[in-house]
Design a protein around this motif. Sequence first.
Motif, PDB file in Angstrom:
ATOM      1  N   TRP A 147      -0.396 -60.309   4.480  1.00 53.28           N
ATOM      2  CA  TRP A 147       0.010 -61.302   3.502  1.00 53.28           C
ATOM      3  C   TRP A 147       0.193 -60.688   2.082  1.00 53.28           C
ATOM      4  N   LEU A 148      -1.012 -59.891   1.617  1.00 57.92           N
ATOM      5  CA  LEU A 148      -0.391 -58.947   0.416  1.00 57.92           C
ATOM      6  C   LEU A 148       0.873 -58.228   0.726  1.00 57.92           C
ATOM      7  N   GLY A 149       0.955 -57.603   1.544  1.00 53.04           N
ATOM      8  CA  GLY A 149       2.276 -56.621   1.766  1.00 53.04           C
ATOM      9  C   GLY A 149       3.557 -57.501   1.562  1.00 53.04           C
ATOM     10  N   LEU A 150       3.521 -58.611   1.842  1.00 56.15           N
ATOM     11  CA  LEU A 150       4.846 -59.603   1.668  1.00 56.15           C
ATOM     12  C   LEU A 150       5.203 -59.902   0.403  1.00 56.15           C
ATOM     13  N   GLN A 151       4.066 -60.033  -0.315  1.00 52.93           N
ATOM     14  CA  GLN A 151       4.332 -60.265  -1.769  1.00 52.93           C
ATOM     15  C   GLN A 151       4.676 -59.206  -2.576  1.00 52.93           C
ATOM     16  N   LEU A 152       3.951 -58.015  -2.240  1.00 49.26           N
ATOM     17  CA  LEU A 152       4.106 -56.640  -3.045  1.00 49.26           C
ATOM     18  C   LEU A 152       5.092 -55.693  -2.549  1.00 49.26           C
ATOM     19  N   HIS A 153       5.731 -55.784  -1.303  1.00 49.36           N
ATOM     20  CA  HIS A 153       6.812 -54.855  -0.620  1.00 49.36           C
ATOM     21  C   HIS A 153       7.759 -54.333  -1.623  1.00 49.36           C
ATOM     22  N   PRO A 154       8.336 -55.068  -2.470  1.00 51.31           N
ATOM     23  CA  PRO A 154       9.433 -54.555  -3.386  1.00 51.31           C
ATOM     24  C   PRO A 154       8.989 -53.437  -4.289  1.00 51.31           C
ATOM     25  N   ILE A 155       7.818 -53.246  -4.556  1.00 45.53           N
ATOM     26  CA  ILE A 155       7.174 -52.041  -5.425  1.00 45.53           C
ATOM     27  C   ILE A 155       6.197 -51.401  -4.524  1.00 45.53           C
ATOM     28  N   LEU A 156       6.332 -51.540  -3.444  1.00 44.21           N
ATOM     29  CA  LEU A 156       5.160 -50.488  -2.682  1.00 44.21           C
ATOM     30  C   LEU A 156       6.202 -49.336  -1.720  1.00 44.21           C
ATOM     31  N   THR A 157       5.588 -48.307  -1.421  1.00 42.89           N
ATOM     32  CA  THR A 157       5.619 -47.419  -0.400  1.00 42.89           C
ATOM     33  C   THR A 157       4.895 -47.248   0.468  1.00 42.89           C
ATOM     34  N   LEU A 158       5.257 -47.032   1.729  1.00 47.11           N
ATOM     35  CA  LEU A 158       4.389 -47.091   2.765  1.00 47.11           C
ATOM     36  C   LEU A 158       4.312 -45.688   3.607  1.00 47.11           C
ATOM     37  N   GLY A 159       5.032 -44.598   2.938  1.00 49.27           N
ATOM     38  CA  GLY A 159       4.916 -43.325   3.467  1.00 49.27           C
ATOM     39  C   GLY A 159       5.965 -43.297   4.722  1.00 49.27           C
ATOM     40  N   LEU A 160       6.923 -44.263   5.177  1.00 51.50           N
ATOM     41  CA  LEU A 160       7.961 -44.432   6.042  1.00 51.50           C
ATOM     42  C   LEU A 160       9.244 -43.551   5.378  1.00 51.50           C
ATOM     43  N   PRO A 161      10.150 -43.389   6.292  1.00 50.47           N
ATOM     44  CA  PRO A 161      11.537 -42.539   5.723  1.00 50.47           C
ATOM     45  C   PRO A 161      12.020 -43.422   4.625  1.00 50.47           C
ATOM     46  N   LYS A 162      12.621 -42.608   3.576  1.00 48.59           N
ATOM     47  CA  LYS A 162      13.008 -42.981   2.330  1.00 48.59           C
ATOM     48  C   LYS A 162      14.154 -44.231   2.766  1.00 48.59           C
ATOM     49  N   LEU A 163      14.965 -43.847   3.522  1.00 43.48           N
ATOM     50  CA  LEU A 163      16.159 -44.761   3.878  1.00 43.48           C
ATOM     51  C   LEU A 163      15.716 -46.252   4.549  1.00 43.48           C
ATOM     52  N   ILE A 164      14.636 -46.038   5.272  1.00 43.69           N
ATOM     53  CA  ILE A 164      13.855 -47.279   5.879  1.00 43.69           C
ATOM     54  C   ILE A 164      13.400 -48.204   4.975  1.00 43.69           C
ATOM     55  N   GLU A 165      12.674 -47.502   3.998  1.00 44.91           N
ATOM     56  CA  GLU A 165      12.008 -48.143   2.893  1.00 44.91           C
ATOM     57  C   GLU A 165      12.783 -48.827   1.992  1.00 44.91           C
ATOM     58  N   GLU A 166      13.899 -48.107   1.548  1.00 48.22           N
ATOM     59  CA  GLU A 166      14.869 -48.672   0.868  1.00 48.22           C
ATOM     60  C   GLU A 166      15.647 -50.141   1.440  1.00 48.22           C
ATOM     61  N   ILE A 167      15.820 -50.047   2.623  1.00 50.07           N
ATOM     62  CA  ILE A 167      16.635 -51.035   3.530  1.00 50.07           C
ATOM     63  C   ILE A 167      15.652 -52.272   3.738  1.00 50.07           C
ATOM     64  N   PHE A 168      14.541 -51.951   4.418  1.00 47.46           N
ATOM     65  CA  PHE A 168      13.591 -52.910   4.643  1.00 47.46           C
ATOM     66  C   PHE A 168      12.754 -53.403   3.730  1.00 47.46           C
ATOM     67  N   LEU A 169      12.422 -52.699   2.476  1.00 47.81           N
ATOM     68  CA  LEU A 169      11.233 -52.989   1.709  1.00 47.81           C
ATOM     69  C   LEU A 169      11.753 -53.466   0.245  1.00 47.81           C
ATOM     70  N   HIS A 170      12.925 -52.713  -0.133  1.00 47.66           N
ATOM     71  CA  HIS A 170      13.252 -52.662  -1.720  1.00 47.66           C
ATOM     72  C   HIS A 170      14.457 -53.313  -1.801  1.00 47.66           C
ATOM     73  N   THR A 171      15.076 -53.703  -0.721  1.00 46.32           N
ATOM     74  CA  THR A 171      16.478 -54.276  -1.267  1.00 46.32           C
ATOM     75  C   THR A 171      16.604 -55.658  -0.997  1.00 46.32           C
ATOM     76  N   PHE A 172      15.784 -56.370  -0.159  1.00 46.37           N
ATOM     77  CA  PHE A 172      15.820 -57.779   0.169  1.00 46.37           C
ATOM     78  C   PHE A 172      14.534 -58.454   0.237  1.00 46.37           C
ATOM     79  N   PRO A 173      14.238 -59.478  -0.322  1.00 51.89           N
ATOM     80  CA  PRO A 173      13.006 -60.320  -0.268  1.00 51.89           C
ATOM     81  C   PRO A 173      12.702 -60.455   1.429  1.00 51.89           C
ATOM     82  N   LEU A 174      11.575 -60.192   1.925  1.00 46.79           N
ATOM     83  CA  LEU A 174      11.003 -60.554   3.268  1.00 46.79           C
ATOM     84  C   LEU A 174      10.689 -61.817   3.439  1.00 46.79           C
TER      85      LEU A 174
END
Length: 495
Positions: free
Chosen positions: A216-243
């Motif tokens: 639940w915390l992750g869904l609120q904070l994902h736009p400003i977090l990194t999880l250590g995943l490949p940068k392209l994956i994080e940009e597409i799935f975490l930082h570009t659109f709201p989950l």
Amino acid sequence: MSFSGDTAAATSGDGDNNPAACLKPVPGSYGIPFFSPIKDRLAFFSQPPLAYFQSLSDRLSSTVLRVNMPPGPFISGDSRVVALLDSKSFPALFDLTKVHKHLVLEGTYAPSAALTGGYRPCAYLDPSDPKHSKLKTLILDHLLAPRKLAVIPSFIVAYSSLLDAVDNKLAAGGGGAVFNDLNDEAAFEFVGDAFFGVPPSSTSLRRSGHRRAVKWLGLQLHPILTLGLPKLIEEIFLHTFPLPPFLVRSDYKKLYDYFLAAGAAVLEEAEKLGLPREEACHNVLFAAVFNAFGGIKVFFPSLVRRVAEGGAALHAMLAVEVREVVAAHGGKVTAAGLEKMKLVKSVVWEALRLDPPVPYQYARAKKDFIVESHDGRYLIKEGEMVFGFQPMATRDEWVFERGGEFVPERFVGEDNRRQLLRHVLWSNGPETEAPALGNKQCAGKDMVVTVGRLLVVVIFLRYDSFTADVRSKGSDSKVTITSVMKAAGGGDGLK
């Protein structure tokens, strides 16, 4: 450079009534709409935040500057902020005569209200909102105050179990015990037991509560977090659109049901305050999970890391202080005893200074006002978003000698505490001030400091020393306890 006098202590806004004083333009640029916010976001996530902001400050020769903050297009309507990066300008973020705090908790975006039952919890409200006082009263007077005597025993149970698990993992071999993972489970269990007297593991949540909370915390904070995943994956799935909130709908429902039952007494008090039971429950859940559990999740690994890096000499001094005070109090850990542990207190404040659990603060200017840094005065215009990166402000060497270093004894001594604690700002306000209905200081400020001290105490009642390996993993550091030296007798030092 160390400077602890009145010049360094002056708060932002000094000289507002002196129009003849020279104003500097705020350096920096927001660049080209849409493209520059994405470029700045990529730069932000490509390095540690402290290095990012220090490089900006060095390049612009200023600690007040303009920059785009993540997440940018598609998630936030406007990425533009005026950043305050020093101890003198930073307090402008707390001055509610000049700024407001409506929907600025995560900064330039606000998560969907569907993640909090359709309500905006107290943390999102400005004190001018009529609901703010009722909700903060509920948290201060009816959630925290009635349970203050439960904090120490609940903590000792939860974190003694955590250290049991550390011992077992080290005995089994395999490279150590990952503190972060053990801490998540212990923290959630502690919060439920301390606040409500109902350990989550004794309910239908069993041992799943902390995992549901993290999702639940992750869904609120994902736009400003990194999880250590490949940068392209994080940009597409975490930082570009709201989950979408439905991803955690069932997890949130399980958490809500636990707090609805466990927090029945608190919710009855909420109704007496004129708050609907459902809205109160969502607020209690937010305070317990986002604020308390989330804060401990972030703070404790950094505290363990700092203490581990302090080495055997620091450990020996902490062990002596802890054991002498506990012995003097009949072998029990007490609130009065914690107050006598001067080095323990200093270590916790120093960890909070270097690694504040919430490093980013935001506010929006409610009128034109002037902010001062150590070397300039700048005009903030009405409606502008003001941002503060706290780790730079609280390492400012105008105030803190060797500001970037962990100095365990920094706050030992009355003079040091008096001069320096007002510049420790982790709780959305100075450490020398208290949460109140009319400010946005963390309602659980005192509890966070208490549990930090308790963690140091339970560690050094059991161990003479320990070592830890620290590795960066996304936005967090993974702390693995690699060895321990048990105290004589091997117990926890408690009767």
